[in-house]
Scaffold this active site. Sequence first.
Site, PDB file in Angstrom:
ATOM      1  N   ASP A  21       0.862  -1.172   0.000  1.00 19.96           N
ATOM      2  CA  ASP A  21       0.000   0.000   0.000  1.00 19.96           C
ATOM      3  C   ASP A  21       0.909   1.236   0.000  1.00 19.96           C
ATOM      4  O   ASP A  21       2.129   1.137   0.131  1.00 19.96           O
ATOM      5  CB  ASP A  21      -0.884  -0.045   1.252  1.00 19.96           C
ATOM      6  CG  ASP A  21      -1.748   1.188   1.414  1.00 19.96           C
ATOM      7  OD1 ASP A  21      -2.428   1.567   0.453  1.00 19.96           O
ATOM      8  OD2 ASP A  21      -1.718   1.788   2.513  1.00 19.96           O
ATOM      9  N   ALA A  23      -0.034   5.227   1.392  1.00 20.10           N
ATOM     10  CA  ALA A  23      -0.120   6.078   2.589  1.00 20.10           C
ATOM     11  C   ALA A  23      -0.219   5.231   3.857  1.00 20.10           C
ATOM     12  O   ALA A  23      -1.067   4.341   3.964  1.00 20.10           O
ATOM     13  CB  ALA A  23      -1.314   7.016   2.489  1.00 20.10           C
ATOM     14  N   ALA A  55     -13.065  10.614   9.719  1.00 20.42           N
ATOM     15  CA  ALA A  55     -12.451  10.516   8.397  1.00 20.42           C
ATOM     16  C   ALA A  55     -11.616   9.241   8.267  1.00 20.42           C
ATOM     17  O   ALA A  55     -11.534   8.660   7.183  1.00 20.42           O
ATOM     18  CB  ALA A  55     -11.583  11.738   8.133  1.00 20.42           C
ATOM     19  N   MET A  59     -10.898   3.879   6.144  1.00 23.08           N
ATOM     20  CA  MET A  59      -9.679   4.021   5.342  1.00 23.08           C
ATOM     21  C   MET A  59      -9.285   2.717   4.660  1.00 23.08           C
ATOM     22  O   MET A  59      -9.417   1.642   5.228  1.00 23.08           O
ATOM     23  CB  MET A  59      -8.527   4.510   6.223  1.00 23.08           C
ATOM     24  CG  MET A  59      -7.301   4.958   5.437  1.00 23.08           C
ATOM     25  SD  MET A  59      -7.633   6.340   4.328  1.00 23.08           S
ATOM     26  CE  MET A  59      -7.827   7.678   5.513  1.00 23.08           C
ATOM     27  N   LYS A  63     -11.689   6.412  -2.763  1.00 21.08           N
ATOM     28  CA  LYS A  63     -12.054   7.653  -2.077  1.00 21.08           C
ATOM     29  C   LYS A  63     -13.531   8.024  -2.226  1.00 21.08           C
ATOM     30  O   LYS A  63     -14.125   8.581  -1.303  1.00 21.08           O
ATOM     31  CB  LYS A  63     -11.146   8.802  -2.537  1.00 21.08           C
ATOM     32  CG  LYS A  63      -9.655   8.548  -2.290  1.00 21.08           C
ATOM     33  CD  LYS A  63      -9.364   8.010  -0.884  1.00 21.08           C
ATOM     34  CE  LYS A  63      -7.899   7.708  -0.674  1.00 21.08           C
ATOM     35  NZ  LYS A  63      -7.645   6.878   0.525  1.00 21.08           N
ATOM     36  N   HIS A  66     -15.185   5.856   0.115  1.00 20.45           N
ATOM     37  CA  HIS A  66     -14.803   6.292   1.466  1.00 20.45           C
ATOM     38  C   HIS A  66     -15.726   7.426   1.932  1.00 20.45           C
ATOM     39  O   HIS A  66     -16.213   7.413   3.072  1.00 20.45           O
ATOM     40  CB  HIS A  66     -13.338   6.763   1.430  1.00 20.45           C
ATOM     41  CG  HIS A  66     -12.771   7.097   2.767  1.00 20.45           C
ATOM     42  ND1 HIS A  66     -11.611   6.552   3.246  1.00 20.45           N
ATOM     43  CD2 HIS A  66     -13.197   7.949   3.747  1.00 20.45           C
ATOM     44  CE1 HIS A  66     -11.348   7.037   4.445  1.00 20.45           C
ATOM     45  NE2 HIS A  66     -12.294   7.896   4.768  1.00 20.45           N
ATOM     46  N   ARG A 171     -10.584  -2.177  -3.165  1.00 20.72           N
ATOM     47  CA  ARG A 171     -10.556  -3.067  -2.010  1.00 20.72           C
ATOM     48  C   ARG A 171     -11.922  -3.144  -1.333  1.00 20.72           C
ATOM     49  O   ARG A 171     -12.662  -2.179  -1.392  1.00 20.72           O
ATOM     50  CB  ARG A 171      -9.529  -2.534  -0.993  1.00 20.72           C
ATOM     51  CG  ARG A 171      -8.123  -2.450  -1.542  1.00 20.72           C
ATOM     52  CD  ARG A 171      -7.331  -1.485  -0.699  1.00 20.72           C
ATOM     53  NE  ARG A 171      -5.943  -1.418  -1.160  1.00 20.72           N
ATOM     54  CZ  ARG A 171      -5.125  -0.422  -0.885  1.00 20.72           C
ATOM     55  NH1 ARG A 171      -5.552   0.609  -0.167  1.00 20.72           N
ATOM     56  NH2 ARG A 171      -3.893  -0.425  -1.321  1.00 20.72           N
ATOM     57  N   ASP A 197      -1.692  -1.014   5.914  1.00 17.77           N
ATOM     58  CA  ASP A 197      -1.965  -0.489   7.255  1.00 17.77           C
ATOM     59  C   ASP A 197      -3.457  -0.406   7.543  1.00 17.77           C
ATOM     60  O   ASP A 197      -3.847   0.127   8.585  1.00 17.77           O
ATOM     61  CB  ASP A 197      -1.350   0.912   7.413  1.00 17.77           C
ATOM     62  CG  ASP A 197      -2.048   1.952   6.548  1.00 17.77           C
ATOM     63  OD1 ASP A 197      -2.507   2.977   7.097  1.00 17.77           O
ATOM     64  OD2 ASP A 197      -2.146   1.736   5.327  1.00 17.77           O
TER      65      ASP A 197
END
Length: 280
Positions: A21, A23, A55, A59, A63, A66, A171, A197
């Site tokens: 990944d 970020a 927010a 994750m 986006k 999201h 994902r 992460d």
Amino acid sequence: MNDHTTNKHKNNSPIEGVIFDWAGTIVDFGSFAPTSIFVEAFKQGFDFEITLDEAREPMGIGKWDHIKAVGQLPSVKARWIAQFGQEMSHDDIDRIYAAFMPLQKAKVADHAQPILNAVDVVESLKAQGIKIGSCSGYPREVMDVLSPVAADYGYKPDCIVATDDLPQGGRPAPFMALKNVIELGIGSVAHCVKVDDAAPGIEEGHNAGMWTVGLLLSGNEAGLTYDEYLNADADTLEQARERARVKLGKAKPHYLIDTIAELPEVIRDIEARLQANQRP
């Protein structure tokens, strides 16, 4: 931006590829670029306040999805209905996403510095002949800003897949990870490792048939800045680790480590398991 010429070493490992990944895993300690921008996009799009914790909650997914998921959080949904009289609509999501994109493109390069030992770890994998893939919840137009800056810092994966590169969706579906497998010419998904992460990225690795490694302290779930991480006492780190372990544990990663700095030890363990004919 796929470069298959960088990996000239003979593969001395049973592992064929490691897919990272971005970020919170390789760059942007604490995964602050996307979270802070989501807060700003809601404010800019609708003068609506969300917290950093809200927010962070979904994750790892694309986006647009999201933003939709944040709107479905009970706390956010209740405030949205109180402010606007109805639930968030697709048009509302489009409007927030339209605010998000230029903000993200403007800010993402500020968060391109690699985490801890990331470049050294990646280069040591390349030296073993292991191919380096990558995928992200960022769309292509953001990756096209982020990846050249990360390259200037020394991070140059052999393959980059963005969340909107594929029509099947992001994902936790396996398609971005499998696109890396195809692009890199990898023969067996069972000889690949997915490092992430966030839980959706770990689930992506499972769904693609790979070994999975979750990162506890460098990413979204701990939510620590690099300075906070460096200056934290043992109790603070353990609390952050436990927060992340609860969230990532739901995705059942094969391994949980603090940061990418600990990945070489995991790689050696997976190599031993593969040589013993174990599979993910």
